[in-house]
Motif scaffolding. Structure first.
Motif, PDB file in Angstrom:
ATOM      1  N   ARG A  47       0.797  -1.156   0.039  1.00  0.00           N
ATOM      2  CA  ARG A  47       0.018   0.083  -0.013  1.00  0.00           C
ATOM      3  C   ARG A  47       0.806   1.056  -0.150  1.00  0.00           C
ATOM      4  N   ALA A  48       1.804   1.096   0.647  1.00  0.00           N
ATOM      5  CA  ALA A  48       2.793   2.270   0.748  1.00  0.00           C
ATOM      6  C   ALA A  48       3.693   2.589  -0.571  1.00  0.00           C
ATOM      7  N   MET A  49       3.820   1.331  -1.359  1.00  0.00           N
ATOM      8  CA  MET A  49       4.290   1.565  -2.631  1.00  0.00           C
ATOM      9  C   MET A  49       3.442   2.079  -3.806  1.00  0.00           C
ATOM     10  N   GLU A  50       2.241   1.740  -3.578  1.00  0.00           N
ATOM     11  CA  GLU A  50       1.093   2.444  -4.388  1.00  0.00           C
ATOM     12  C   GLU A  50       1.070   3.717  -4.131  1.00  0.00           C
ATOM     13  N   ALA A  51       1.105   4.292  -2.760  1.00  0.00           N
ATOM     14  CA  ALA A  51       1.116   5.756  -2.449  1.00  0.00           C
ATOM     15  C   ALA A  51       2.264   6.655  -2.883  1.00  0.00           C
ATOM     16  N   LEU A  52       3.491   5.799  -3.208  1.00  0.00           N
ATOM     17  CA  LEU A  52       4.621   6.511  -3.620  1.00  0.00           C
ATOM     18  C   LEU A  52       4.599   6.907  -5.022  1.00  0.00           C
ATOM     19  N   ALA A 106      14.120   9.733   2.844  1.00  0.00           N
ATOM     20  CA  ALA A 106      12.902   9.918   3.568  1.00  0.00           C
ATOM     21  C   ALA A 106      12.563   8.810   4.329  1.00  0.00           C
ATOM     22  N   VAL A 107      11.838   8.868   5.373  1.00  0.00           N
ATOM     23  CA  VAL A 107      11.768   7.370   6.373  1.00  0.00           C
ATOM     24  C   VAL A 107      10.235   7.219   6.318  1.00  0.00           C
ATOM     25  N   LEU A 108       9.899   5.720   6.196  1.00  0.00           N
ATOM     26  CA  LEU A 108       8.661   5.407   6.372  1.00  0.00           C
ATOM     27  C   LEU A 108       8.406   4.592   7.563  1.00  0.00           C
ATOM     28  N   PRO A 109       7.792   4.759   8.504  1.00  0.00           N
ATOM     29  CA  PRO A 109       7.902   4.324   9.912  1.00  0.00           C
ATOM     30  C   PRO A 109       7.320   2.850  10.052  1.00  0.00           C
ATOM     31  N   LEU A 110       8.072   1.745   9.877  1.00  0.00           N
ATOM     32  CA  LEU A 110       7.634   0.394   9.564  1.00  0.00           C
ATOM     33  C   LEU A 110       8.284  -0.131  11.232  1.00  0.00           C
ATOM     34  N   GLY A 111       8.937   0.502  12.007  1.00  0.00           N
ATOM     35  CA  GLY A 111       9.630  -0.262  13.164  1.00  0.00           C
ATOM     36  C   GLY A 111       8.817  -0.172  14.312  1.00  0.00           C
ATOM     37  N   ARG A 121       7.238  14.355  12.105  1.00  0.00           N
ATOM     38  CA  ARG A 121       5.792  14.586  12.211  1.00  0.00           C
ATOM     39  C   ARG A 121       5.371  13.811  11.018  1.00  0.00           C
ATOM     40  N   LEU A 122       5.740  12.367  10.850  1.00  0.00           N
ATOM     41  CA  LEU A 122       5.121  11.607   9.832  1.00  0.00           C
ATOM     42  C   LEU A 122       4.221  10.496  10.802  1.00  0.00           C
ATOM     43  N   SER A 123       3.165  10.344  10.060  1.00  0.00           N
ATOM     44  CA  SER A 123       2.283   9.374  10.549  1.00  0.00           C
ATOM     45  C   SER A 123       2.759   8.122  10.709  1.00  0.00           C
ATOM     46  N   ALA A 130       3.812   7.851   3.348  1.00  0.00           N
ATOM     47  CA  ALA A 130       4.185   7.868   2.071  1.00  0.00           C
ATOM     48  C   ALA A 130       3.343   8.781   1.384  1.00  0.00           C
ATOM     49  N   ARG A 131       2.307   9.270   1.356  1.00  0.00           N
ATOM     50  CA  ARG A 131       1.583  10.539   0.976  1.00  0.00           C
ATOM     51  C   ARG A 131       2.402  11.810   1.076  1.00  0.00           C
ATOM     52  N   ALA A 132       2.557  11.936   2.602  1.00  0.00           N
ATOM     53  CA  ALA A 132       3.561  13.219   3.090  1.00  0.00           C
ATOM     54  C   ALA A 132       4.698  13.018   2.600  1.00  0.00           C
TER      55      ALA A 132
END
Length: 325
Positions: A47-52, A106-111, A121-123, A130-132
């Motif tokens: 889903r994150a890849m689709e948003a990117l 960029a950082v995608l928080p999955l930890g 301030r990333l969700s 990913a959208r941000a």
């Protein structure tokens, strides 16, 4: 040079500035499948890849592999932005590989904790993050280094690295969950024997300490999260060095309880030292060092300094200017 070759070179577009808006076609997402719960969920990554966007490419990486080689592979493939998908350890590894390069990260928080991403301030929802990222902008920051090792949030000596050792054993048995991480703290405190002796040199001024923990912070968000002083120091582009007070197990449990309740106080529970250049000497040949949730044994003394080269980090468009974490 021949005329056709000269025309070809003139026609080649200049690479975009990292400071520009990041609506890029080619994005590399580097995922660590060993990070926290979301990273193990393939649906979250999809889903994150689709948003990117359609230009996003997934690269798998694990801490046992060479992160520099993975990043170089993505850049050779034409990536204009690198997204670290995982926890703080993954973000730190990618940052080390990109430090000094004119390529935004960029950082995608999955930890498990995601302190660095939360400081941006990333969700913690992968799609929202990913959208941000896609709508964000890159800003140059300086990061901390200890004996050459890059870190984004903190580095420490003493009981916290021992907690990480205990945490690995508990994770292996019960999985990566925050409640399990908290149990590793209790387990380590129960085994505590005595504080370490340490010589601290901050910007040329030396002092002696007996402490169970010394915590070198670069994340204002993490300090605020625990109600600790030092955010102003970090805002001045320096290290906030917290030297814990306490010589017994009871002292440690008392300090931990105050941290949970955001009631730890400078002078009573810890001393705060401001430093641009820092050296910590444990008096031992080697000691266990923790950095952004990772650990390893390193030769003492430990030298901390700010990076000379910048790291271009992506922040959401509505995030405040300045040091992001």
């Amino acid at each position: 040079m021949s005329q056709p070759a000269m025309q070809s070179a003139a026609a080649s577009p200049e690479p975009p500035s990292p400071r520009a808006a990041l609506r890029r076609e080619s994005v590399a997402l580097i995922a660590n499948p060993e990070s926290g719960g979301n990273a193990k969920d393939e649906a979250s990554i999809v889903r994150a890849m689709e948003a990117l966007g359609e230009g996003a490419t997934l690269y798998r990486w694990s801490p046992e592999a060479d992160i520099v080689a993975t990043v170089h592979k993505a850049l050779d493939d034409g990536a204009e932005m690198i997204v670290a998908a995982g926890g703080d350890g993954t973000a730190m590894a990618v940052a080390g590989a990109l430090l000094g390069r004119d390529v935004p990260m960029a950082v995608l928080p999955l930890g498990t904790f995601n302190f660095f991403a939360r400081g941006l301030r990333l969700s913690e929802d992968p799609v929202e993050a990913a959208r941000a990222i896609r709508e964000g902008e890159a800003h140059p920051i300086r990061v901390g280094r200890v004996n050459g090792q890059v870190f984004l949030n903190n580095a420490s000596l003493g009981i916290y690295p021992e907690i990480l050792e205990a945490r690995e054993d508990i994770y292996a048995r019960w999985g990566r969950r925050r409640i399990v991480a908290h149990w590793s703290v209790v387990k380590t405190f129960l085994r505590f024997q005595r504080p370490m002796r340490l010589r601290l040199t901050a910007d040329g001024k030396t002092s002696q300490h007996r402490t169970p923990l010394i915590f070198v912070a670069r994340s204002a968000y993490q300090l605020d999260f625990f109600g600790l002083d030092g955010a102003k120091v970090i805002g001045e582009d320096a290290f906030a060095v917290l030297v814990a007070k306490g010589r017994t197990r009871s002292d440690l449990f008392r300090l931990a309880w105050r941290l949970v309740r955001r009631r730890a106080r400078e002078g009573r529970d810890y001393d705060l030292v401001r430093a641009h250049d820092l050296e910590l000497d444990t008096g031992r040949t080697r000691a266990l060092l923790a950095f952004d949730g990772e650990k390893r044994r390193e030769a003492s003394p430990f030298h901390f300094a700010m990076s000379d080269a910048p790291l271009w980090i992506v922040k959401p468009a509505d995030a405040a200017q300045g040091t992001p974490a």
